[in-house]
Design an enzyme around this catalytic site. Structure first.
Site, PDB file in Angstrom:
ATOM      1  N   HIS A  34       0.864  -1.184   0.000  1.00  0.00           N
ATOM      2  CA  HIS A  34       0.000   0.000   0.000  1.00  0.00           C
ATOM      3  C   HIS A  34       0.899   1.231   0.000  1.00  0.00           C
ATOM      4  O   HIS A  34       2.147   1.113  -0.069  1.00  0.00           O
ATOM      5  CB  HIS A  34      -0.950  -0.026   1.204  1.00  0.00           C
ATOM      6  N   HIS A  37       4.102   1.293   2.094  1.00  0.00           N
ATOM      7  CA  HIS A  37       5.294   0.635   1.537  1.00  0.00           C
ATOM      8  C   HIS A  37       5.938   1.512   0.454  1.00  0.00           C
ATOM      9  O   HIS A  37       7.165   1.588   0.346  1.00  0.00           O
ATOM     10  CB  HIS A  37       4.924  -0.713   0.927  1.00  0.00           C
ATOM     11  N   GLN A 153       8.874  -3.147  16.273  1.00  0.00           N
ATOM     12  CA  GLN A 153       9.696  -3.887  15.299  1.00  0.00           C
ATOM     13  C   GLN A 153      10.940  -3.074  14.943  1.00  0.00           C
ATOM     14  O   GLN A 153      12.060  -3.615  14.897  1.00  0.00           O
ATOM     15  CB  GLN A 153       8.856  -4.160  14.053  1.00  0.00           C
ATOM     16  N   ARG A 187      -3.407  -5.138   7.073  1.00  0.00           N
ATOM     17  CA  ARG A 187      -4.491  -5.792   7.808  1.00  0.00           C
ATOM     18  C   ARG A 187      -5.781  -4.955   7.826  1.00  0.00           C
ATOM     19  O   ARG A 187      -6.830  -5.474   8.198  1.00  0.00           O
ATOM     20  CB  ARG A 187      -4.044  -6.138   9.237  1.00  0.00           C
TER      21      ARG A 187
HETATM   22  O1  PAF Z   1       7.068  -5.326   8.597  1.00  0.00           O
HETATM   23  C1  PAF Z   1       7.067  -6.338   7.854  1.00  0.00           C
HETATM   24  O2  PAF Z   1       6.480  -6.356   6.771  1.00  0.00           O
HETATM   25  C2  PAF Z   1       7.798  -7.588   8.318  1.00  0.00           C
HETATM   26  O3  PAF Z   1       7.701  -7.752   9.695  1.00  0.00           O
HETATM   27  C3  PAF Z   1       9.259  -7.642   7.849  1.00  0.00           C
HETATM   28  C4  PAF Z   1      10.089  -6.512   8.451  1.00  0.00           C
HETATM   29  C5  PAF Z   1       9.324  -7.568   6.335  1.00  0.00           C
HETATM   30  C6  PAF Z   1       9.894  -8.968   8.301  1.00  0.00           C
HETATM   31  O4  PAF Z   1       9.198 -10.055   7.796  1.00  0.00           O
END
Ligand code: PAF
EC number: 6.3.2.1
Length: 282
Positions: A34, A37, A153, A187
């Site tokens: 989307h 990204h 993350q 999601r």
């Molecule tokens: O954020 C994501 O899309 C995933 O967690 C990643 C960093 C590509 C790892 O699979």
């Protein structure tokens, strides 16, 4: 844009760029792309001569009752977006290429992985840290870009990269939002109309709570009020609304000098949404 599925072919391309003295950026994704990204891709293009985007739905970061099977997979549409966005290589290994027969290693980042989403999703950040370490080794980029929407993350990856001495710059890119403030996420596609309308309460509750903390209101009271607001808006349950140190994610009870982040995770039906905002005092 070339679509590459073996580590050997990927390395040959990167080696040729390196031999020509050219730099490389990596945008790791799980596909279902989307505008969030594509903002990573745009930021990557500003920072390096070549951009590699990866699409790999990483099974090891999904828990047994999570949406691994249902996770949206649409490589052709994603590839068209990446191509139009100026990506040079789409690195799209399958599970056997990423985790060949006999694969046995796991990276675990203590502390920063453990609370918040790590508490609700045991093993999730081990899966993320491990696959990101593999992606960094495979591509060997100068810079790798991640969305700030997944703040924990990003913090886990920063810790892992520092601890493992990866020679890569990690860049966080600000969260992209819908007009009503909802953070873009693959999601969001799971939400029905009623849930989608309720979802806007998440950025609003966070924005108001961040402002209240910044003006000096009692932190525990503000967090409890934000949780209530989400439930009143139609969220089925709240995993957490938390004020944390922006880097270590250690909970903050009293506002101090260090950068802070206000983070939330809550469920609408079976869909778990996360979001976070900075808290800026003064
Ligand atoms: O954020 C994501 O899309 C995933 O967690 C990643 C960093 C590509 C790892 O699979």
């Amino acid at each position: 844009m070339q679509i590459i599925r073996t580590v050997g072919a990927l390395r040959a391309i990167v080696r040729a760029w390196r031999a020509a003295g050219e730099s490389v950026a990596l945008v790791p994704t799980m596909g279902a792309l989307h505008a969030g990204h594509m903002a990573l891709v745009a930021a990557a293009r500003l920072r390096a001569d070549h951009v590699v985007a990866s699409i790999f739905v990483n099974p090891t970061q999904f828990g047994p009752n999570e949406d691994l099977v249902a996770y949206p997979r649409r490589e052709a549409a994603d590839a068209a977006m990446l191509d139009a966005g100026g990506v040079d290589v789409l690195w799209a290994p399958d599970v056997a290429a990423m985790y060949p027969e006999g694969y046995a290693s796991n990276l675990s980042v203590a502390g920063v992985s453990e609370g918040l989403c790590g508490a609700a999703r045991p093993g999730h950040f081990d899966g993320v840290a491990t696959v990101v370490a593999k992606l960094l080794n495979q591509v060997q980029p100068d810079v790798a870009l991640f969305g700030e929407k997944d703040w924990q993350q990003l913090a886990v990856i920063r810790r892992m990269v520092a601890d493992m001495d990866f020679a890569v710059e990690i860049v966080g890119v600000p969260t992209q939002r819908e007009d009503d403030g909802l953070a873009l996420s693959s999601r969001n596609a799971y939400l029905d109309d009623e849930q989608r309308a309720a979802a806007r309460a998440m950025p609003r509750a966070l924005g108001e709570a961040a402002a209240a903390i910044a003006r000096g209101d009692d932190v525990a009271g503000v967090l409890a009020a934000a949780e209530r607001r989400l439930i009143d808006a139609g969220f089925a349950s709240v995993d957490y609304v938390a004020l944390s140190d922006a880097e270590s994610l250690v909970p903050v009870g009293v506002v101090g000098d260090r950068p802070m982040r206000l983070l939330a995770a809550a469920r609408l039906g079976t869909t778990r949404l996360i979001d976070n905002v900075p808290v800026v005092v003064g």
